[in-house]
Design a protein around this motif. Structure first.
Motif, PDB file in Angstrom:
ATOM      1  N   LEU A 292       0.936  -1.300   0.038  1.00 38.78           N
ATOM      2  CA  LEU A 292       0.045  -0.240   0.199  1.00 38.78           C
ATOM      3  C   LEU A 292       0.855   1.435   0.115  1.00 38.78           C
ATOM      4  N   ASP A 293       1.067   1.859  -1.072  1.00 36.95           N
ATOM      5  CA  ASP A 293       1.704   3.247  -1.151  1.00 36.95           C
ATOM      6  C   ASP A 293       0.696   4.330  -1.197  1.00 36.95           C
ATOM      7  N   ARG A 294       0.786   5.002   0.015  1.00 35.87           N
ATOM      8  CA  ARG A 294      -0.106   6.139   0.249  1.00 35.87           C
ATOM      9  C   ARG A 294      -0.316   7.251  -0.764  1.00 35.87           C
ATOM     10  N   SER A 295       0.759   7.187  -1.338  1.00 30.42           N
ATOM     11  CA  SER A 295       0.775   8.292  -2.614  1.00 30.42           C
ATOM     12  C   SER A 295       0.202   7.656  -3.756  1.00 30.42           C
ATOM     13  N   LYS A 296      -0.254   6.572  -3.890  1.00 30.35           N
ATOM     14  CA  LYS A 296      -0.886   6.187  -5.166  1.00 30.35           C
ATOM     15  C   LYS A 296      -2.309   5.534  -4.746  1.00 30.35           C
ATOM     16  N   PRO A 297      -3.351   5.259  -5.729  1.00 35.38           N
ATOM     17  CA  PRO A 297      -4.228   4.816  -5.394  1.00 35.38           C
ATOM     18  C   PRO A 297      -4.514   3.233  -5.434  1.00 35.38           C
ATOM     19  N   ASP A 298      -3.564   2.602  -6.401  1.00 33.88           N
ATOM     20  CA  ASP A 298      -3.717   1.373  -6.643  1.00 33.88           C
ATOM     21  C   ASP A 298      -2.761   0.469  -5.598  1.00 33.88           C
ATOM     22  N   LEU A 299      -3.279  -0.687  -5.370  1.00 36.47           N
ATOM     23  CA  LEU A 299      -2.584  -1.628  -4.431  1.00 36.47           C
ATOM     24  C   LEU A 299      -1.760  -2.569  -5.422  1.00 36.47           C
ATOM     25  N   THR A 300      -0.428  -3.174  -4.651  1.00 38.49           N
ATOM     26  CA  THR A 300       0.190  -4.035  -5.339  1.00 38.49           C
ATOM     27  C   THR A 300       0.227  -5.360  -4.714  1.00 38.49           C
ATOM     28  N   HIS A 301       0.200  -6.562  -5.192  1.00 39.80           N
ATOM     29  CA  HIS A 301       0.147  -7.892  -4.702  1.00 39.80           C
ATOM     30  C   HIS A 301       1.355  -8.767  -5.317  1.00 39.80           C
ATOM     31  N   THR A 302       2.324  -9.060  -4.396  1.00 38.72           N
ATOM     32  CA  THR A 302       3.522  -9.795  -4.585  1.00 38.72           C
ATOM     33  C   THR A 302       3.721 -10.758  -3.237  1.00 38.72           C
ATOM     34  N   THR A 303       5.043 -11.238  -3.294  1.00 39.53           N
ATOM     35  CA  THR A 303       5.477 -12.158  -2.175  1.00 39.53           C
ATOM     36  C   THR A 303       6.345 -11.316  -1.480  1.00 39.53           C
ATOM     37  N   PHE A 304       6.762 -11.977  -0.316  1.00 43.10           N
ATOM     38  CA  PHE A 304       7.334 -11.171   0.953  1.00 43.10           C
ATOM     39  C   PHE A 304       8.961 -11.295   0.355  1.00 43.10           C
ATOM     40  N   TRP A 305       9.349 -12.213  -0.299  1.00 34.86           N
ATOM     41  CA  TRP A 305      10.708 -12.035  -0.780  1.00 34.86           C
ATOM     42  C   TRP A 305      11.171 -10.954  -1.672  1.00 34.86           C
ATOM     43  N   ASN A 306       9.927 -10.547  -2.571  1.00 34.85           N
ATOM     44  CA  ASN A 306      10.327  -9.256  -3.297  1.00 34.85           C
ATOM     45  C   ASN A 306       9.975  -7.868  -2.388  1.00 34.85           C
ATOM     46  N   ILE A 307      10.097  -7.996  -1.298  1.00 34.26           N
ATOM     47  CA  ILE A 307      10.101  -6.706  -0.403  1.00 34.26           C
ATOM     48  C   ILE A 307      11.098  -5.683  -0.924  1.00 34.26           C
ATOM     49  N   ALA A 308      12.349  -6.330  -1.225  1.00 34.42           N
ATOM     50  CA  ALA A 308      13.437  -5.801  -1.696  1.00 34.42           C
ATOM     51  C   ALA A 308      13.261  -4.885  -2.728  1.00 34.42           C
ATOM     52  N   ASP A 309      12.342  -4.936  -3.665  1.00 38.04           N
ATOM     53  CA  ASP A 309      11.765  -4.246  -4.962  1.00 38.04           C
ATOM     54  C   ASP A 309      11.542  -2.733  -4.361  1.00 38.04           C
ATOM     55  N   TYR A 310      10.899  -2.512  -3.165  1.00 33.08           N
ATOM     56  CA  TYR A 310      10.289  -1.465  -2.610  1.00 33.08           C
ATOM     57  C   TYR A 310      11.228  -0.746  -1.584  1.00 33.08           C
ATOM     58  N   LEU A 311      12.335  -1.267  -1.359  1.00 28.12           N
ATOM     59  CA  LEU A 311      13.370  -0.721  -0.559  1.00 28.12           C
ATOM     60  C   LEU A 311      14.544  -0.129  -1.327  1.00 28.12           C
ATOM     61  N   HIS A 312      15.188   1.071  -0.460  1.00 28.17           N
ATOM     62  CA  HIS A 312      16.183   1.589  -1.496  1.00 28.17           C
ATOM     63  C   HIS A 312      17.689   1.585  -0.479  1.00 28.17           C
ATOM     64  N   PRO A 313      18.643   1.761  -1.180  1.00 27.60           N
ATOM     65  CA  PRO A 313      20.131   1.630  -0.551  1.00 27.60           C
ATOM     66  C   PRO A 313      19.853   2.997   0.614  1.00 27.60           C
ATOM     67  N   GLY A 314      20.372   2.697   1.737  1.00 24.45           N
ATOM     68  CA  GLY A 314      20.333   3.870   2.823  1.00 24.45           C
ATOM     69  C   GLY A 314      18.770   3.805   3.600  1.00 24.45           C
ATOM     70  N   ASP A 315      17.844   3.166   3.426  1.00 24.25           N
ATOM     71  CA  ASP A 315      16.661   2.648   4.107  1.00 24.25           C
ATOM     72  C   ASP A 315      17.310   1.943   5.414  1.00 24.25           C
ATOM     73  N   LEU A 316      16.533   1.869   6.341  1.00 28.27           N
ATOM     74  CA  LEU A 316      16.760   1.180   7.548  1.00 28.27           C
ATOM     75  C   LEU A 316      15.602   0.691   8.273  1.00 28.27           C
ATOM     76  N   LEU A 317      15.833  -0.769   8.242  1.00 33.63           N
ATOM     77  CA  LEU A 317      14.706  -1.710   8.686  1.00 33.63           C
ATOM     78  C   LEU A 317      15.030  -1.790  10.172  1.00 33.63           C
ATOM     79  N   VAL A 318      13.824  -1.674  10.884  1.00 34.90           N
ATOM     80  CA  VAL A 318      13.945  -1.621  12.525  1.00 34.90           C
ATOM     81  C   VAL A 318      13.128  -2.765  13.092  1.00 34.90           C
ATOM     82  N   VAL A 319      13.858  -3.699  13.601  1.00 29.00           N
ATOM     83  CA  VAL A 319      13.050  -4.838  13.990  1.00 29.00           C
ATOM     84  C   VAL A 319      13.010  -5.227  15.648  1.00 29.00           C
TER      85      VAL A 319
END
Length: 340
Positions: free
Chosen positions: A31-58
């Motif tokens: 769910l991209d809050r800046s866009k009207p449409d949803l995207t359906h994929t698999t969790f492995w592909n979360i890499a497609d939506y992250l960028h170098p320099g982003d920080l995951l906090v677990v």
């Protein structure tokens, strides 16, 4: 703000009873809050939506195998579910059975450990004291306290732990993190995506629905959390360099936003350790979190209110309806959302 505004219909068959293998094969709704449409994929592909320099906090908390059984002096069996340790030998616990009042003593099957009931905390909760530290007994004999909506037996208790869990203390798993595998984390690291760790020990109250009709009147449960100086520095450095802070799970969101309350100018968060009673409702201004990974939450819960505060109530309810129609798996062992 009415609690009923956060209700939705979920067919029982949409509640996941068992986890998928491998973990990263679960579905991912983006769910991209800046866009009207949803995207359906698999969790492995979360890499497609992250960028170098982003920080995951677990959240590095680990679920303790907190369900054990004891006996009354008369021989009757008693179930004890440990909720929170208050010192080396004293715990808050759910204790099942009648006439288990302060002053009563129970006995563990090992024949050496006594359990004294010290206080009645209401709603089957008791303050209990063990005659010796109980952690070693839990590791050998304790059962994993799965959520009440999961009815299938879990063959591998580690499937209700994240792969990075190393801080025992939770009565429930931070389930958004269950989708990560070592392979996926290595892939993200190779892409230049950072990883930071916080701790929040999750209580069973996380599953409790909000019962007040006016959601603002709900008194949310408190949970212990920590942002170390090292993690605070990682977050502030990543943000200053233009990276996004991506919280994995609502527990990480709650921890980060608690640590942001006292941040100074030029900082996102400060080191924090202690209880948090932060209740995030629509209208809340997020100070630290730019995006979040989350599972699909129970109707009328404080967690669906939190994600509604981040993405908008109507948008979240509409997205949940789509997820139901497309047969996504819900709750702890279910599929995931990435909200950008």
């Amino acid at each position: 703000m009415k609690t009923s505004d956060f209700d939705y219909h979920l067919p029982p068959e949409r509640i996941a009873q068992t986890p998928l293998e491998p973990r990263h094969s679960s579905r991912l709704l983006v769910l991209d809050r800046s866009k009207p449409d949803l995207t359906h994929t698999t969790f492995w592909n979360i890499a497609d939506y992250l960028h170098p320099g982003d920080l995951l906090v677990v959240n590095r908390t680990r679920v303790i195998p907190a369900r054990i059984y004891a006996q009354k002096e008369t021989g009757g069996k008693v179930e004890i579910l440990l909720l929170k340790r208050t010192d080396d030998s004293t715990w808050e616990a759910l204790v099942g059975g009648k006439r288990l009042i302060p002053g009563k003593t129970l006995y563990l099957p090992n024949g050496t450990t006594k359990v004294d009931i010290l206080a009645d905390l209401g709603a089957s909760r008791r303050l209990v004291r063990f005659s010796e530290p109980v952690e070693a007994y839990l590791e050998k004999t304790g059962e994993m306290p799965l959520p009440p909506y999961i009815h299938e037996r879990l063959n591998d208790p580690n499937r209700y732990q994240t792969v990075y869990a190393d801080q025992p203390g939770s009565a429930a798993a931070p389930t958004a993190g269950l989708h990560f595998t070592p392979e996926l984390l290595d892939r993200l690291k190779g892409m230049g995506i950072g990883l930071a760790e916080v701790t929040l020990h999750v209580g069973l109250d996380t599953f409790a629905p909000v019962t007040e009709e006016n959601a603002d009147e709900h008194v949310i449960h408190t949970e212990w959390c920590e942002v170390t100086p090292e993690t605070a520095s990682q977050i502030n450095t990543a943000k200053a360099a233009g990276g996004r802070i991506i919280a994995v799970g609502t527990t990480s969101v709650r921890t980060l936003e608690s640590a942001a309350q006292s941040a100074h100018s030029g900082e996102v968060v400060t080191p924090y350790q202690g209880s948090t009673g932060l209740f995030i409702l629509p209208g809340y201004t997020f100070k630290a979190v730019d995006a979040m990974v989350t599972n699909f939450h129970l109707p009328r819960s404080s967690l669906i209110m939190l994600v509604s505060a981040f993405a908008g109530r109507e948008r979240i309810l509409s997205t949940y309806q789509t997820a139901v129609e497309m047969k996504y798996r819900f709750f702890s062992f279910g599929d995931a959302m990435l909200i950008l």
